[in-house]
Scaffold this motif. Structure first.
Motif, PDB file in Angstrom:
ATOM      1  N   UNK A   1       0.849  -1.202   0.000  1.00  0.00           N
ATOM      2  CA  UNK A   1       0.000   0.000   0.000  1.00  0.00           C
ATOM      3  C   UNK A   1       0.881   1.246   0.000  1.00  0.00           C
ATOM      4  N   UNK A   2       1.947   1.202   0.800  1.00  0.00           N
ATOM      5  CA  UNK A   2       2.856   2.357   0.890  1.00  0.00           C
ATOM      6  C   UNK A   2       3.511   2.639  -0.464  1.00  0.00           C
ATOM      7  N   UNK A   3       3.916   1.562  -1.151  1.00  0.00           N
ATOM      8  CA  UNK A   3       4.509   1.727  -2.483  1.00  0.00           C
ATOM      9  C   UNK A   3       3.510   2.353  -3.454  1.00  0.00           C
ATOM     10  N   UNK A   4       2.250   1.930  -3.358  1.00  0.00           N
ATOM     11  CA  UNK A   4       1.216   2.492  -4.224  1.00  0.00           C
ATOM     12  C   UNK A   4       0.999   3.976  -3.945  1.00  0.00           C
ATOM     13  N   UNK A   5       1.063   4.346  -2.670  1.00  0.00           N
ATOM     14  CA  UNK A   5       0.887   5.755  -2.308  1.00  0.00           C
ATOM     15  C   UNK A   5       2.015   6.608  -2.898  1.00  0.00           C
ATOM     16  N   UNK A   6       3.222   6.007  -2.961  1.00  0.00           N
ATOM     17  CA  UNK A   6       4.362   6.727  -3.538  1.00  0.00           C
ATOM     18  C   UNK A   6       4.218   6.916  -5.044  1.00  0.00           C
ATOM     19  N   UNK A   7       3.300   6.144  -5.650  1.00  0.00           N
ATOM     20  CA  UNK A   7       3.015   6.275  -7.079  1.00  0.00           C
ATOM     21  C   UNK A   7       1.864   7.252  -7.322  1.00  0.00           C
ATOM     22  N   UNK A   8       1.606   8.094  -6.324  1.00  0.00           N
ATOM     23  CA  UNK A   8       0.570   9.136  -6.404  1.00  0.00           C
ATOM     24  C   UNK A   8      -0.854   8.595  -6.487  1.00  0.00           C
ATOM     25  N   UNK A   9      -1.065   7.376  -5.978  1.00  0.00           N
ATOM     26  CA  UNK A   9      -2.433   6.857  -5.871  1.00  0.00           C
ATOM     27  C   UNK A   9      -3.074   7.455  -4.625  1.00  0.00           C
ATOM     28  N   UNK A  10      -4.406   7.569  -4.656  1.00  0.00           N
ATOM     29  CA  UNK A  10      -5.122   7.973  -3.446  1.00  0.00           C
ATOM     30  C   UNK A  10      -5.109   6.797  -2.471  1.00  0.00           C
ATOM     31  N   UNK A  11      -5.348   7.032  -1.179  1.00  0.00           N
ATOM     32  CA  UNK A  11      -5.370   5.915  -0.222  1.00  0.00           C
ATOM     33  C   UNK A  11      -6.332   4.797  -0.636  1.00  0.00           C
TER      34      UNK A  11
ATOM     35  N   UNK B   1      -4.844   2.915  -3.544  1.00  0.00           N
ATOM     36  CA  UNK B   1      -3.688   2.129  -3.102  1.00  0.00           C
ATOM     37  C   UNK B   1      -4.123   0.819  -2.448  1.00  0.00           C
ATOM     38  N   UNK B   2      -5.147   0.902  -1.615  1.00  0.00           N
ATOM     39  CA  UNK B   2      -5.675  -0.299  -0.941  1.00  0.00           C
ATOM     40  C   UNK B   2      -6.307  -1.238  -1.959  1.00  0.00           C
ATOM     41  N   UNK B   3      -7.144  -0.683  -2.834  1.00  0.00           N
ATOM     42  CA  UNK B   3      -7.845  -1.503  -3.829  1.00  0.00           C
ATOM     43  C   UNK B   3      -6.851  -2.237  -4.730  1.00  0.00           C
ATOM     44  N   UNK B   4      -5.790  -1.525  -5.155  1.00  0.00           N
ATOM     45  CA  UNK B   4      -4.787  -2.148  -6.015  1.00  0.00           C
ATOM     46  C   UNK B   4      -4.039  -3.260  -5.285  1.00  0.00           C
ATOM     47  N   UNK B   5      -3.705  -3.020  -4.024  1.00  0.00           N
ATOM     48  CA  UNK B   5      -3.001  -4.045  -3.239  1.00  0.00           C
ATOM     49  C   UNK B   5      -3.863  -5.287  -3.069  1.00  0.00           C
ATOM     50  N   UNK B   6      -5.135  -5.089  -2.779  1.00  0.00           N
ATOM     51  CA  UNK B   6      -6.057  -6.223  -2.624  1.00  0.00           C
ATOM     52  C   UNK B   6      -6.129  -7.018  -3.921  1.00  0.00           C
ATOM     53  N   UNK B   7      -6.258  -6.315  -5.054  1.00  0.00           N
ATOM     54  CA  UNK B   7      -6.336  -7.000  -6.345  1.00  0.00           C
ATOM     55  C   UNK B   7      -5.067  -7.798  -6.640  1.00  0.00           C
ATOM     56  N   UNK B   8      -3.919  -7.213  -6.325  1.00  0.00           N
ATOM     57  CA  UNK B   8      -2.643  -7.905  -6.554  1.00  0.00           C
ATOM     58  C   UNK B   8      -2.566  -9.220  -5.787  1.00  0.00           C
ATOM     59  N   UNK B   9      -2.877  -9.150  -4.495  1.00  0.00           N
ATOM     60  CA  UNK B   9      -2.743 -10.348  -3.660  1.00  0.00           C
ATOM     61  C   UNK B   9      -3.802 -11.400  -3.987  1.00  0.00           C
TER      62      UNK B   9
END
Length: 448
Positions: free
Chosen positions: A14-24, A27-35
């Protein structure tokens, strides 16, 4: 085997996603989809950004924890000051899992255990601290360690106030849910001896009995996906050996209290994991008590469903199974299924119970047949034709009733069993194909 990850791994992504300028949220939604795409089970993961707690709330939490830390170290701390900070911490922890995790990572657990050790003789502070630690650890049980378990055991040994006992039991329960290691560690500290002692108190309060039951059930759970093999069966076996008869006696004592009866029945059902335990319940008068519950709470759907599940569990013992039907449980089951025919839960549990009672027992099949079981089974299957579980349980009830006495087939066929079973196969396909065809076969119907 189920794949799992730690909370820290999820937070890093999630932290990495936030560094890519995603909203919180992104970032969470993308992390969930990845896992999830990798087949990882995220049911034990807090899906919130720890840094996404509103600033005001985070500051309030941090300030509260700082104040508590200072008060613990101050010998002249006032009781009302400590209680005020504990209430604030409890309110903040109840807001979300993110708040609990943030508080835990900033020393909340250790402070609360310190307070419980320091103020064990102060009713108001101890009660406030227990309420707070329950709020902190509900859904967040990883914080528990040996010192906390020792506090639980010491409080159960020394505290005589029912309110304190109830809160300690509540804390124990939340520590056990979805955490196998906590369950084993708590059990190894001889929690069973304390639960037994509480149940044997003269005029034991209903609240204490209820929470002892909750802890007993929590100790028999197998819900921690991080552990391949747990000790649910071993815990249930030892609990049953010590408290099964006591609980059965308490069922009679609290027979007019709907909530108490519900808790005791749920606990008995969780504990009868072996043949001899079913026998112990019968010897303690359990069959009569359960039949009384069917009669006294016949309009209560939830309690009826729980009673049916307990009867099914008791039917695991062949002798008890025969005695249940001989003592007249059949008409009560049929009556309850008629009364609650709109409830898929009751109808499914009723069919499952009939199937268990009739398994390899033609004498029971005849008595249940005489009580009107064929009609109520098929009526339930017709009403809930879209519910796969009801169709499956109904199929097994039909099969077990007729498999050893083909003279019973005619009544089922007259009532339309063949059409109902074929419709079930058409509606639900592979979900119930085997079960429904097995019933059709035993009804002497043509099947492929």
């Amino acid at each position: 085997m189920v794949r799992v990850i730690t909370q820290e791994t999820f937070n890093e992504v999630v932290k990495e996603n936030l560094e890519l300028d995603m909203s919180p949220e992104e970032a969470i939604e993308d992390a969930v989809e990845q896992f999830e795409a990798q087949g990882v089970d995220l049911s034990n993961i807090v899906k919130e950004v720890m840094d996404n707690i509103p600033g005001e709330s985070k500051n309030k939490l941090k300030s509260c924890l700082d104040n508590l830390g200072k008060l613990i170290k101050t010998s002249s701390a006032k009781e009302n000051e400590i209680i005020t900070e504990l209430k604030i911490l409890k309110e903040e922890c109840n807001k979300s899992l993110a708040h609990k995790v943030f508080a835990g990572s900033n020393g909340a657990y250790s402070m609360l255990v310190d307070i419980l050790e320091m103020y064990s003789g102060n009713y108001d502070i101890a009660l406030a601290a227990l309420n707070t630690i329950i709020a902190l650890m509900n859904g967040n049980p990883d914080l528990l360690e040996k010192r906390g378990i020792n506090v639980i055991i010491n409080y159960l040994d020394t505290q005589k106030n029912a309110d304190i006992q109830i809160k300690v039991l509540e804390w124990t329960k939340v520590c056990c849910i979805k955490h196998e290691q906590n369950r084993q560690d708590i059990f190894d500290m001889k929690i069973l001896a304390r639960l037994t002692k509480l149940l044997h108190m003269a005029d034991v309060p209903p609240g204490v009995v209820k929470n002892v039951c909750c802890v007993a059930r929590a100790l028999t759970l197998d819900d921690d996906i991080r552990v391949q093999f747990g000790k649910a069966h071993e815990h249930a076996r030892e609990l049953a050996s010590e408290i099964l008869c006591t609980l059965t006696d308490l069922l009679q004592k609290f027979k007019g209290d709907k909530e108490m009866v519900s808790d005791i029945i749920l606990t008995l059902t969780a504990l009868i994991v072996r043949n001899e335990f079913c026998q112990k319940v019968e010897e303690a008068g359990g069959i009569t008590f359960v039949m009384d519950v069917f009669v006294n709470f016949h309009d209560n759907e939830k309690l009826t469903r729980q009673c049916l599940k307990l009867v099914k569990g008791l039917a695991g013992n062949d002798d008890v199974k025969v005695h249940l039907v001989q003592k007249g449980i059949g008409p009560l089951i049929v009556s309850s299924m008629h009364r609650h025919e709109k409830s898929a839960g009751v109808v499914g549990a009723g069919c499952s119970t009939i199937a268990a009672l009739c398994l390899r027992c033609s004498a029971n099949s005849i008595l249940l047949y005489d009580a009107g079981a064929p009609e109520v089974i098929l009526q339930g299957m017709k009403i809930h034709n879209k519910d796969a579980d009801v169709q499956k349980q109904g199929s097994w009830a039909i099969r077990n009733m007729v498999s050893r006495d083909k003279s019973l087939c005619l009544e089922f066929l007259k009532l339309g069993a063949e059409d109902i079973l074929r419709t079930a196969i058409k509606n639900h396909g592979k979900k119930i194909d085997y079960d429904a065809k097995a019933a059709l076969r035993d009804l002497n119907c043509a099947i492929e």
